[in-house]
Enzyme design. Structure first.
Site, PDB file in Angstrom:
ATOM      1  CB  THR A  25      10.149   4.713   7.633  1.00  0.00           C
ATOM      2  OG1 THR A  25       9.956   3.461   8.317  1.00  0.00           O
ATOM      3  CG2 THR A  25      10.303   4.459   6.145  1.00  0.00           C
ATOM      4  CB  CYS A  47     -18.312   3.140  14.216  1.00  0.00           C
ATOM      5  SG  CYS A  47     -17.396   2.049  13.104  1.00  0.00           S
ATOM      6  CE1 TYR A  96       5.599  -5.049   5.330  1.00  0.00           C
ATOM      7  CE2 TYR A  96       4.676  -2.858   5.703  1.00  0.00           C
ATOM      8  CZ  TYR A  96       4.575  -4.237   5.802  1.00  0.00           C
ATOM      9  OH  TYR A  96       3.454  -4.800   6.374  1.00  0.00           O
ATOM     10  CG  ASN A  97      13.657  -0.905   6.058  1.00  0.00           C
ATOM     11  OD1 ASN A  97      13.673  -2.087   6.390  1.00  0.00           O
ATOM     12  ND2 ASN A  97      13.937   0.069   6.911  1.00  0.00           N
ATOM     13  CB  THR A  98       9.202   0.857   0.891  1.00  0.00           C
ATOM     14  OG1 THR A  98       8.010   0.555   1.625  1.00  0.00           O
ATOM     15  CG2 THR A  98       9.937  -0.432   0.584  1.00  0.00           C
ATOM     16  CD  GLU A 145       4.375   3.674   1.029  1.00  0.00           C
ATOM     17  OE1 GLU A 145       5.597   3.691   1.266  1.00  0.00           O
ATOM     18  OE2 GLU A 145       3.866   4.232   0.039  1.00  0.00           O
TER      19      GLU A 145
END
Length: 480
Positions: free
Chosen positions: A386, A125, A375-377, A451
Site C-alpha cells: 500500500t 472542537c 497491514y498489507n491489506t 482503514e
C-alpha cells in the site's frame, strides 16, 4: 487520557462487554440491551459501528497497558479507544502527547492545557476544549481564565495570532510573527517556551481533525448513560445510522472500485520499478494542476456552516478567519513551499532537536509511525503493498497546504484518490468542523472502518508536519 491501574481495566471491560463475545460479566441483560437499542449505538464514534470499534480498539488498548502504566493517571476516553484500532501508532502518539502535557517542561502544566483550549477552540472542537478545561482546573489553573481570553495573561493572549495562522493558513507565518513573540518586553516568550507552545498548538489542531474525522463522541456517564450526541448537520438529520461498509447496499460496485484501485496501484509500482522517468517540468506542471483542481474539491453546498458555540468563541480572536485555498482564482498566491528547500528530515527535525530535544525524537517517531503503518491489506484483500496509496494521501494533504515534493509525480494523486476521498481529506484537514457522517460513508465504501481510521492518522500527522514546517522555517529565518 488513559490509565493503567485496576480502575482502567474495569473501565475497559465495561467497554468490551457491549461488544459481541465481550469479556467480564455475562453482559447487560435483555432489558438493558433493548434500552440501548432504543437509544441507538452508544460507542466512542458516531461514524463507526459500536461493535467494531469497541471490540478491536479496547482490546488493543488493554494489551498495551504495560507502557501506559508508567505514564498516566487519566481515564480511557473515546479518542483513545478509536485510535487503539492501531496500537503501534497509538504508542508513539501517546508518548508525545504525554510529554507535551504531563512532564516537566518550559511551560507550566496549566498553561499547556490553556494553550490546548485555545488551539481546539479554533476548530470548535468541544470534545478537546472540554477535556482540557477539566485538566486546566485539575493542574491548578485559575478558573477566571476560563471566562475567556480577555481574562488570561497578556503573554498567553499574544499567542492568538500565530494560533490562528497555524490552524488555518500556516503559509502566512513569517519571521516577524516569531520576532513579535520573542522581542524583549514584559510579556516576552523564551525560545524554549515558544517551541513547546508551537508543537502543542499544531498537535491540538491536528487532533481536532482526528476527532471530527472519526466522529468521536463525548464520553458517557460512569453508569453507561449516553452522553450528548455530536450535532448533526440539517442536511443529514434524515440519514440512516452508519453501516458496516463491508455489507453496504452498493457492495458489487464498491468491490469493483477496490479491484480497479488495486490495478492502478500495481501499474504505478511497476512503472516505478521500470524507472519510467518524468521530466522536472512535467512534475511541476502536474503539481500546479493538482493544486488548482483542489479549488474544486469542497464540501457540498448544502452543508451549513456550524454555529460557533459561545463557550468556545470566548477563547477565539478573529473567529471569521479560516482556511482559504492556497491558490485562489484571481488572487496573488504565496510561493509554493518546495519541500526540498526545507525538509523535516534535514531542517525541521534538527532545529527541534536543538531547541526541544526531548520532543524532537518523539515527533519524528510519530510521523514515521503513521507514514509507514501498514497491514498489507486493502478491504478484503491481503498481501498488498500500500506504499503508493499512503504516499498519495500524505502528499495530497501537503499539497492543499501548498507544499510540493520535486521528486513526486502528482499524477499519482488523481489515479489513486477518488473524488469522495479528496473531499473528505480536504475537509478534515482544512475545516474539520464541517465533517459529516455522509462524507465519511461516501469514500472507500468497501473498506474496513479501521482503514478509514488509518486515513485519519495520516491526516493528523501530515497536517501537523505541514504546519510545523512553516513555523520552523519562520524560526530558522528569524535566527539567521
Amino acid at each position: 487520557m488513559i490509565v493503567a491501574d485496576s480502575e482502567c481495566r474495569a473501565e475497559l471491560k465495561d467497554y468490551l462487554r457491549f461488544a459481541p463475545g465481550g469479556v467480564g460479566d455475562s453482559g447487560p441483560g435483555e432489558e438493558q440491551r433493548e434500552s440501548r437499542a432504543r437509544r441507538g449505538p452508544r460507542g466512542p464514534s458516531a461514524f463507526i459501528p459500536v461493535e467494531e470499534v469497541l471490540r478491536e480498539g479496547a482490546e488493543s488498548l488493554e494489551q498495551h497497558l504495560g507502557l501506559e502504566a508508567l505514564m498516566s493517571s487519566g481515564r480511557v476516553d473515546n479518542l483513545a479507544v478509536v485510535m487503539g484500532l492501531h496500537p503501534d501508532y497509538f504508542t508513539s502518539f501517546w508518548r508525545l502527547h504525554y510529554l507535551l502535557l504531563h512532564t516537566d517542561g518550559p511551560l507550566a502544566s496549566s498553561w499547556r492545557h490553556y494553550i490546548a483550549i485555545m488551539a481546539a477552540a479554533r476548530h470548535q472542537c468541544s470534545y478537546l476544549v472540554g477535556s482540557h478545561m477539566a485538566e486546566f482546573l485539575q493542574t491548578g489553573g485559575d478558573p477566571e481564565w476560563l471566562l475567556g481570553l480577555h481574562r488570561a495573561p497578556e503573554k498567553l493572549r499574544k499567542l492568538s495570532e500565530i494560533n490562528k495562522l497555524l490552524a488555518h493558513r500556516p503559509w502566512l507565518i513569517t519571521k516577524e510573527h516569531i520576532q513579535a513573540l520573542l522581542k524583549t518586553g514584559e510579556h516576552t516568550w523564551s525560545l524554549a517556551e515558544l517551541i513547546q507552545a508551537l508543537v502543542l498548538l499544531t498537535h491540538c489542531h491536528s487532533l481536532s481533525s482526528f476527532v471530527f474525522g472519526c466522529g468521536i463522541l463525548p464520553e458517557g456517564d460512569a453508569d453507561g448513560s449516553p452522553a450528548p450526541q455530536a450535532p448533526t448537520p440539517p442536511s443529514e438529520q434524515s440519514s440512516p445510522p452508519s453501516r458496516d461498509p463491508l455489507n453496504n447496499s452498493g457492495g458489487f460496485e464498491s468491490a469493483r472500485d477496490v479491484e480497479a484501485l488495486m490495478e492502478r496501484m500495481q501499474q504505478l509500482q511497476e512503472s516505478l520499478l521500470r524507472d519510467e522517468g518524468t521530466s522536472q517540468e512535467e512534475m511541476e506542471s502536474r503539481f500546479e494542476l493538482e493544486k488548482s483542481e483542489s479549488l474544486l474539491v469542497t464540501p457540498s453546498a448544502d452543508i451549513l456552516e456550524p454555529s460557533p458555540h459561545p463557550d468556545m468563541l470566548c477563547f477565539v480572536e478573529d473567529p471569521t478567519f479560516g482556511y482559504e485555498d492556497f491558490t485562489r482564482r484571481g488572487a496573488q498566491a504565496p510561493p509554493t513551499f518546495r519541500a526540498q528547500d526545507y525538509t523535516w528530515e534535514d531542517h525541521g527535525y534538527s532545529l527541534i532537536q536543538r531547541l526541544y530535544p526531548e520532543g524532537g525524537q518523539l515527533l519524528d517517531e510519530k510521523f514515521q509511525a503513521a507514514y509507514s503503518l501498514t497491514y498489507n491489506t486493502i478491504a478484503m484483500h491481503s498481501g498488498v503493498d500500500t506504499s503508493v496509496l499512503r504516499r498519495a494521501i500524505w502528499n495530497y494533504i501537503h499539497c492543499v497546504f501548498g507544499i510540493r515534493y520535486d521528486d513526486y509525480d502528482y499524477g499519482e494523486v488523481n489515479q489513486l484518490l477518488e473524488r469522495n476521498l479528496k473531499v473528505y481529506i480536504k475537509t478534515v484537514a482544512c475545516y474539520p468542523e464541517k465533517t459529516t457522517r455522509r462524507m465519511y460513508n461516501l469514500f472507500w465504501r468497501h473498506f474496513r472502518h479501521s482503514e478509514k481510521v488509518h486515513v485519519n492518522l495520516l491526516l493528523l500527522e501530515a497536517r501537523m508536519q505541514a504546519a510545523l514546517l512553516y513555523a520552523l522555517r519562520a524560526i530558522t529565518r528569524y535566527m539567521t
